[in-house]
Write a protein that holds these residues in place. Structure first.
Motif, PDB file in Angstrom:
ATOM      1  N   UNK A   4       0.805  -1.230   0.000  1.00 11.45           N
ATOM      2  CA  UNK A   4       0.000   0.000   0.000  1.00 11.45           C
ATOM      3  C   UNK A   4       0.831   1.269   0.000  1.00 11.45           C
ATOM      4  N   UNK A   5       1.902   1.270   0.812  1.00  4.18           N
ATOM      5  CA  UNK A   5       2.753   2.469   0.903  1.00  4.18           C
ATOM      6  C   UNK A   5       4.037   2.324   0.089  1.00  4.18           C
ATOM      7  N   UNK A   6       4.447   1.101  -0.130  1.00  6.28           N
ATOM      8  CA  UNK A   6       5.708   0.858  -0.845  1.00  6.28           C
ATOM      9  C   UNK A   6       6.936   1.004   0.039  1.00  6.28           C
ATOM     10  N   UNK A   7       6.728   0.971   1.363  1.00  5.29           N
ATOM     11  CA  UNK A   7       7.861   1.125   2.294  1.00  5.29           C
ATOM     12  C   UNK A   7       8.825  -0.052   2.188  1.00  5.29           C
ATOM     13  N   UNK A   8      10.105   0.253   2.151  1.00  4.06           N
ATOM     14  CA  UNK A   8      11.130  -0.795   2.073  1.00  4.06           C
ATOM     15  C   UNK A   8      11.598  -1.092   3.501  1.00  4.06           C
ATOM     16  N   UNK A   9      11.495  -2.344   3.916  1.00  2.95           N
ATOM     17  CA  UNK A   9      11.893  -2.715   5.280  1.00  2.95           C
ATOM     18  C   UNK A   9      13.357  -3.152   5.334  1.00  2.95           C
ATOM     19  N   UNK A  10      14.028  -2.913   6.466  1.00  3.02           N
ATOM     20  CA  UNK A  10      15.441  -3.321   6.590  1.00  3.02           C
ATOM     21  C   UNK A  10      15.553  -4.822   6.874  1.00  3.02           C
ATOM     22  N   UNK A  11      15.313  -5.610   5.837  1.00  2.00           N
ATOM     23  CA  UNK A  11      15.252  -7.069   5.986  1.00  2.00           C
ATOM     24  C   UNK A  11      16.562  -7.652   6.550  1.00  2.00           C
ATOM     25  N   UNK A  12      17.693  -7.131   6.055  1.00  2.00           N
ATOM     26  CA  UNK A  12      19.000  -7.620   6.517  1.00  2.00           C
ATOM     27  C   UNK A  12      19.179  -7.365   8.010  1.00  2.00           C
ATOM     28  N   UNK A  13      18.774  -6.185   8.469  1.00  2.00           N
ATOM     29  CA  UNK A  13      18.920  -5.852   9.896  1.00  2.00           C
ATOM     30  C   UNK A  13      18.002  -6.728  10.757  1.00  2.00           C
ATOM     31  N   UNK A  14      16.803  -7.001  10.238  1.00  2.00           N
ATOM     32  CA  UNK A  14      15.873  -7.860  10.995  1.00  2.00           C
ATOM     33  C   UNK A  14      16.485  -9.264  11.120  1.00  2.00           C
ATOM     34  N   UNK A  15      17.060  -9.753  10.014  1.00  2.00           N
ATOM     35  CA  UNK A  15      17.683 -11.084  10.031  1.00  2.00           C
ATOM     36  C   UNK A  15      18.820 -11.127  11.069  1.00  2.00           C
ATOM     37  N   UNK A  16      19.565 -10.040  11.177  1.00  2.00           N
ATOM     38  CA  UNK A  16      20.659  -9.978  12.161  1.00  2.00           C
ATOM     39  C   UNK A  16      20.104 -10.101  13.581  1.00  2.00           C
ATOM     40  N   UNK A  17      19.025  -9.338  13.867  1.00  2.00           N
ATOM     41  CA  UNK A  17      18.411  -9.378  15.205  1.00  2.00           C
ATOM     42  C   UNK A  17      17.934 -10.796  15.525  1.00  2.00           C
ATOM     43  N   UNK A  18      17.370 -11.459  14.503  1.00  2.00           N
ATOM     44  CA  UNK A  18      16.799 -12.792  14.731  1.00  2.00           C
ATOM     45  C   UNK A  18      17.865 -13.863  14.966  1.00  2.00           C
ATOM     46  N   UNK A  19      19.124 -13.541  14.661  1.00  2.00           N
ATOM     47  CA  UNK A  19      20.194 -14.524  14.900  1.00  2.00           C
ATOM     48  C   UNK A  19      20.288 -14.893  16.382  1.00  2.00           C
ATOM     49  N   UNK A  20      19.858 -13.966  17.264  1.00  2.00           N
ATOM     50  CA  UNK A  20      19.873 -14.265  18.702  1.00  2.00           C
ATOM     51  C   UNK A  20      18.734 -15.211  19.099  1.00  2.00           C
ATOM     52  N   UNK A  21      17.838 -15.489  18.143  1.00  2.00           N
ATOM     53  CA  UNK A  21      16.678 -16.367  18.421  1.00  2.00           C
ATOM     54  C   UNK A  21      16.668 -17.499  17.394  1.00  2.00           C
ATOM     55  N   UNK A  22      17.551 -18.483  17.545  1.00  2.00           N
ATOM     56  CA  UNK A  22      17.703 -19.519  16.512  1.00  2.00           C
ATOM     57  C   UNK A  22      16.455 -20.365  16.268  1.00  2.00           C
ATOM     58  N   UNK A  23      15.498 -20.376  17.219  1.00  2.00           N
ATOM     59  CA  UNK A  23      14.262 -21.147  16.996  1.00  2.00           C
ATOM     60  C   UNK A  23      13.195 -20.330  16.272  1.00  2.00           C
ATOM     61  N   UNK A  24      13.486 -19.056  16.004  1.00  2.00           N
ATOM     62  CA  UNK A  24      12.490 -18.201  15.349  1.00  2.00           C
ATOM     63  C   UNK A  24      12.782 -18.154  13.854  1.00  2.00           C
TER      64      UNK A  24
END
Ligand code: PLP
Length: 379
Positions: A155-175
């Motif tokens: 709807x808005x065309x917002x680009x999300x920081x996918x790489x940064x989110x993936x980095x944060x999720x590294x601390x949660x290996x079951x997620x």
């Protein structure tokens, strides 16, 4: 002219006209008609053709061929990822984190899971439409099994920081991390390999409807949606469509080859359109400055999105209110999320642009918007 209708088309986010080269590729591959799952030479020829298409797509996306699952569209790919990942991990935890920017094929699958006992938390978004990474961090738990965030919202065309989110999720290996990349492919450069699963569909980049792809990182296990038999993969049974796969690969190849040129053109017309819209009283742009230039979301004071769509339609112009699959006459969730303004969310609508949009199309749209807003002010 579109499909015999003399309309000016500004709804490329919902669908794009198929490229002639894609249609020719479809016709070529459709001649290889045998069932790719059949264990005879004709079947092997079809299976080879599918493998060729999958390998080409994997190469273009810099992932492995075994990581590509052919589906009927992005909606199926999203459902397969969201339900498949969570069903597989249901004994590990039942907590999911997502956003209000998701397409209904993600949010609807999440609502379904919620009704089955999963707990969903929604991440806040910043005024520029990107998700609040600190809030995301605070929501993640030991029992969080899925984080679903679109790469670009429709709807808005917002680009999300996918790489940064993936980095944060590294601390949660079951997620697991699912990325809906449907509005990103062909519009922005995206590295899908940072996700566990990622969906897209060629009809959004001048390919054909009825075909979609789910990228699934090799070691990830999914509960399939369709049970019974195996096909090119155990995760999606049924006879794979040789011609659709070839057409999808061709569409992706063209989108990658012509990416820079198309992006430069769309960026320029977006700038012209933004400048002109800002001069029209009563119109306010909702899409953040860093959104993909193909999507421009606008609100019109005193005119509902659906009304604006009808008024422009009378003038021979197609725009969209929210995404084509969403519930009509409800406020836009992405516009609500960034503005916290229900009226603005109800009066929002979406223009979408393409390398096929001409300057004359833009002039006609501006003229129509000036006439509509002047008329509404006089009433
Ligand atoms: N995801 C996003 C972000 C979309 O914009 C769309 C279609 O508008 C979809 C998923 C669903 O795609 P499909 O129509 O191929 O099922």
């Amino acid at each position: 002219m579109y499909g015999g209708l003399n309309m000016i088309y500004f709804d490329y986010t919902a669908d794009t006209p198929p490229d002639q080269r894609v249609l020719e590729e479809y016709i070529r591959a459709a001649q290889i008609f045998a069932n790719p799952n059949s264990k005879h030479s004709a079947g092997a020829e079809a299976a080879n053709e599918i493998s060729r298409s999958i390998s080409l797509m994997a190469k273009l996306l810099d992932v492995r061929p075994g990581e590509m699952i052919l589906t009927s569209g992005a909606s199926e790919a999203n459902n397969l990822a969201v339900k498949g990942l969570t069903f597989t991990d249901r004994r590990r935890g039942k907590h999911i984190v997502s956003t209000f920017l998701e397409h209904s094929s993600v949010s609807g699958a999440l609502t379904f899971l919620q009704e089955q006992g999963w707990e969903i938390d929604i991440v806040n978004v910043e005024p520029d439409g990107t998700i609040d990474l600190e809030h995301l961090r605070s929501l993640l738990r030991e029992d969080t099994v899925l984080c679903a965030v679109c790469a670009v919202d429709s709807e808005l065309g917002t680009v999300q920081p996918i790489g940064q989110i993936a980095e944060i999720l590294k601390d949660y290996p079951d997620c697991r991390f699912h990325v809906d990349a449907t509005q990103a492919v062909g519009k922005t450069k995206i590295d899908i390999s940072c996700a566990d699963t990622a969906s897209f569909a060629p009809h959004k980049f001048y390919g054909l409807k009825g075909s979609g792809i789910l990228y699934k990182r090799e070691e990830i296990v999914l509960e399939p949606l369709i049970h019974g038999g195996a096909s090119t993969t155990i995760y999606r049974s049924g006879t794979p469509d040789t011609a659709s796969a070839a057409a999808a690969a061709k569409a992706l190849e063209i989108a990658e080859c012509e990416f820079e040129e198309r992006l430069a053109y769309v960026t320029n017309i977006n700038r012209i359109l933004r400048d002109e819209i800002q001069k029209i009283p009563g119109l306010v742009i909702n899409s953040p400055a860093h959104a993909v230039p193909h999507i421009l979301n606008v609100s019109s004071t005193g005119i509902k999105g659906s009304q604006m769509q009808a008024l422009l339609n009378e003038k021979g112009i197609c725009i969209s209110v929210k995404s084509a699959c969403s519930v009509p006459n409800t406020p836009s969730r992405p516009v609500m999320a960034i503005t916290h303004d229900r009226r603005r969310a109800l009066s929002s609508w979406r223009i979408s642009l393409s390398h096929l949009t001409t300057e004359q199309d833009i002039e006609a749209l501006i003229k129509a918007l000036q006439e509509i807003t002047e008329h509404e002010v006089e009433k």
